[in-house]
Design a protein around this motif. Sequence first.
Motif, PDB file in Angstrom:
ATOM      1  N   TYR A 249       0.838  -1.206   0.000  1.00 40.40           N
ATOM      2  CA  TYR A 249       0.000   0.000   0.000  1.00 40.40           C
ATOM      3  C   TYR A 249       0.868   1.249   0.000  1.00 40.40           C
ATOM      4  O   TYR A 249       0.541   2.243  -0.656  1.00 40.40           O
ATOM      5  CB  TYR A 249      -0.967  -0.020   1.189  1.00 40.40           C
ATOM      6  CG  TYR A 249      -2.119  -0.963   0.946  1.00 40.40           C
ATOM      7  CD1 TYR A 249      -3.205  -0.565   0.176  1.00 40.40           C
ATOM      8  CD2 TYR A 249      -2.092  -2.270   1.428  1.00 40.40           C
ATOM      9  CE1 TYR A 249      -4.243  -1.443  -0.094  1.00 40.40           C
ATOM     10  CE2 TYR A 249      -3.121  -3.156   1.155  1.00 40.40           C
ATOM     11  CZ  TYR A 249      -4.198  -2.738   0.399  1.00 40.40           C
ATOM     12  OH  TYR A 249      -5.211  -3.613   0.117  1.00 40.40           O
ATOM     13  N   ASN A 252       2.031   1.640  -3.473  1.00 36.15           N
ATOM     14  CA  ASN A 252       0.946   2.067  -4.367  1.00 36.15           C
ATOM     15  C   ASN A 252       0.527   3.517  -4.142  1.00 36.15           C
ATOM     16  O   ASN A 252      -0.354   4.020  -4.839  1.00 36.15           O
ATOM     17  CB  ASN A 252      -0.269   1.158  -4.204  1.00 36.15           C
ATOM     18  CG  ASN A 252      -0.027  -0.231  -4.766  1.00 36.15           C
ATOM     19  OD1 ASN A 252       0.980  -0.470  -5.428  1.00 36.15           O
ATOM     20  ND2 ASN A 252      -0.926  -1.158  -4.492  1.00 36.15           N
ATOM     21  N   PHE A 254      -0.308   5.074  -0.932  1.00 42.52           N
ATOM     22  CA  PHE A 254      -1.204   5.392   0.176  1.00 42.52           C
ATOM     23  C   PHE A 254      -0.415   5.943   1.357  1.00 42.52           C
ATOM     24  O   PHE A 254       0.723   5.543   1.607  1.00 42.52           O
ATOM     25  CB  PHE A 254      -1.995   4.154   0.604  1.00 42.52           C
ATOM     26  CG  PHE A 254      -3.020   3.735  -0.410  1.00 42.52           C
ATOM     27  CD1 PHE A 254      -4.302   4.276  -0.379  1.00 42.52           C
ATOM     28  CD2 PHE A 254      -2.707   2.825  -1.406  1.00 42.52           C
ATOM     29  CE1 PHE A 254      -5.249   3.907  -1.324  1.00 42.52           C
ATOM     30  CE2 PHE A 254      -3.640   2.447  -2.359  1.00 42.52           C
ATOM     31  CZ  PHE A 254      -4.916   2.995  -2.311  1.00 42.52           C
ATOM     32  N   LEU A 259      -4.347   4.407   5.657  1.00 44.70           N
ATOM     33  CA  LEU A 259      -4.486   2.966   5.869  1.00 44.70           C
ATOM     34  C   LEU A 259      -4.881   2.664   7.309  1.00 44.70           C
ATOM     35  O   LEU A 259      -5.751   1.811   7.556  1.00 44.70           O
ATOM     36  CB  LEU A 259      -3.185   2.242   5.512  1.00 44.70           C
ATOM     37  CG  LEU A 259      -3.256   0.710   5.537  1.00 44.70           C
ATOM     38  CD1 LEU A 259      -4.340   0.190   4.610  1.00 44.70           C
ATOM     39  CD2 LEU A 259      -1.905   0.097   5.164  1.00 44.70           C
ATOM     40  N   THR A 299     -11.592  -1.184  -1.470  1.00 41.45           N
ATOM     41  CA  THR A 299     -10.471  -0.348  -1.910  1.00 41.45           C
ATOM     42  C   THR A 299     -10.925   1.067  -2.249  1.00 41.45           C
ATOM     43  O   THR A 299     -10.191   2.036  -2.011  1.00 41.45           O
ATOM     44  CB  THR A 299      -9.770  -0.984  -3.120  1.00 41.45           C
ATOM     45  OG1 THR A 299      -9.347  -2.306  -2.764  1.00 41.45           O
ATOM     46  CG2 THR A 299      -8.550  -0.181  -3.533  1.00 41.45           C
ATOM     47  N   THR A 352      -3.491   9.225  -5.174  1.00 36.37           N
ATOM     48  CA  THR A 352      -2.381   8.585  -4.476  1.00 36.37           C
ATOM     49  C   THR A 352      -1.103   9.408  -4.641  1.00 36.37           C
ATOM     50  O   THR A 352      -1.003  10.247  -5.544  1.00 36.37           O
ATOM     51  CB  THR A 352      -2.102   7.177  -5.020  1.00 36.37           C
ATOM     52  OG1 THR A 352      -1.609   7.292  -6.363  1.00 36.37           O
ATOM     53  CG2 THR A 352      -3.359   6.314  -5.001  1.00 36.37           C
TER      54      THR A 352
END
Length: 470
Positions: A249, A252, A254, A259, A299, A352
């Motif tokens: 994550y 990616n 985040f 999270l 998600t 993101t």
Amino acid sequence: MSIVTRFAPSPTGYLHVGGARTALYSWLYSKKMGGKFILRIEDTDLERSTQASVDAILQGMDWLGLDWDDGPYYQTKRFDLYKEVIQQLLDAGKAYKCFCTIEELDQMREAQMAAGEKPRYNGMWRDRTDHPTDKPYVIRFKNPQDGTVVIDDLIKGRIEIANKELDDLIIARTDGSPTYNLTVVVDDWKMGITHVIRGDDHVNNTPRQMNILAALGAQIPHYAHVPMILGDDGKRLSKRHGAVGVMQYRDNGFLPEALLNYLVRLGWSHGDQEIFSKTELVELFDLKNCNRAPSAFNTEKLIWLNQHYIKTLPVERVAAELEWHLQDQQLDTSKGPAITEVIKVQADRVKTLKELVQVSRYFYEDFTAFDEASAKKHLRPVAAEALQRVQQKLSTLADWTAEAIHQAIQATAEELELGMGKVGMPIRVAVSGAGNSPSLELTLALVGRERALSRLDMALAFIAERAEQA
């Protein structure tokens, strides 16, 4: 009573989001109660445990900001302690040596299944003393044969298991190494764990562990079993649902704040509130408000939270997390605008941090070609005059500021009696290379005078070549 919780992962892979949520709940409960949070690495599976997995767990915990008060402890460094406890149980007649062969155990289970019974060890060596001297053996815990084990689970409620349903589990293998259920019990006992918060896949282990603790005269902790996390298809979360490792994550794009906020809500709630700071979570978290049913990972909801935090966290905090992505995507920001200024204008436009780097590259690097679709639509011969006039005005600006740039563009539109879109879009494509960017004056201000004028030259040359080919 001083509260002590623990997170005890096995280092056989990355830190899974399910494990991260368990760690978060344990961390929050200890902070809420002013207690202690212990990290324990359960690395007794020597074949599957790796240092790379240990590093991945520690990295994931660090990235999430789940600091531990004690540890990390490693079970492989505590074997002498486990052997002492096993011997203690043997000496007290609460454990025994079992010399059954694999073939005998298989025959035992086959006979039980043929009789319609639950396959289990039948205790054939439980009370025998005719021990052979030349055969390998395991050591089994002598589980009580009557009565019940009662778990007053802080999430699931009261659970009762009859002892007759539990067989005598192995606590030491033939090589003398301790098994999971023994090491967990000893560590929870010796570390003074008061609250065991873990996944509900451990519910079947809990009555066995409670019986061993009782046999040792140890204080039995409170248990809270957290329901599993499911994918959006209702099946247990796995790689087929996408990223399940915490650091994936991060990779990616985040933020850890997003999270954490998402994971805490996967099984816990406080009214209708969706957004929580870490301080609020410590203040509000309560095991009583944890769900008994599994939660489904969504998600899209996580992406929504990530967008929220990119927009609302202090820009310096976002910049600190963005640094990894800048290095990963090899974008050098030393020559160009301050990255904090770019974050300010891009925060509303991305989902993101990975995307933020991708769409901000033109602030720091020149490009050799325009986006084909954008150029075809906006860099046409009809736009040449507007671009030339804007370029002339921009080149003579005394101050390269967003306000002065806006006035130059607006003056050009008024002189040519064109709408701002007719003037602005060709400039946008010229300066950013594509049709999307923050407000035009802010984009130009951050790109800088020299780079902006050079790109306008490039756009005019592109238009001229296009006109020749027409």
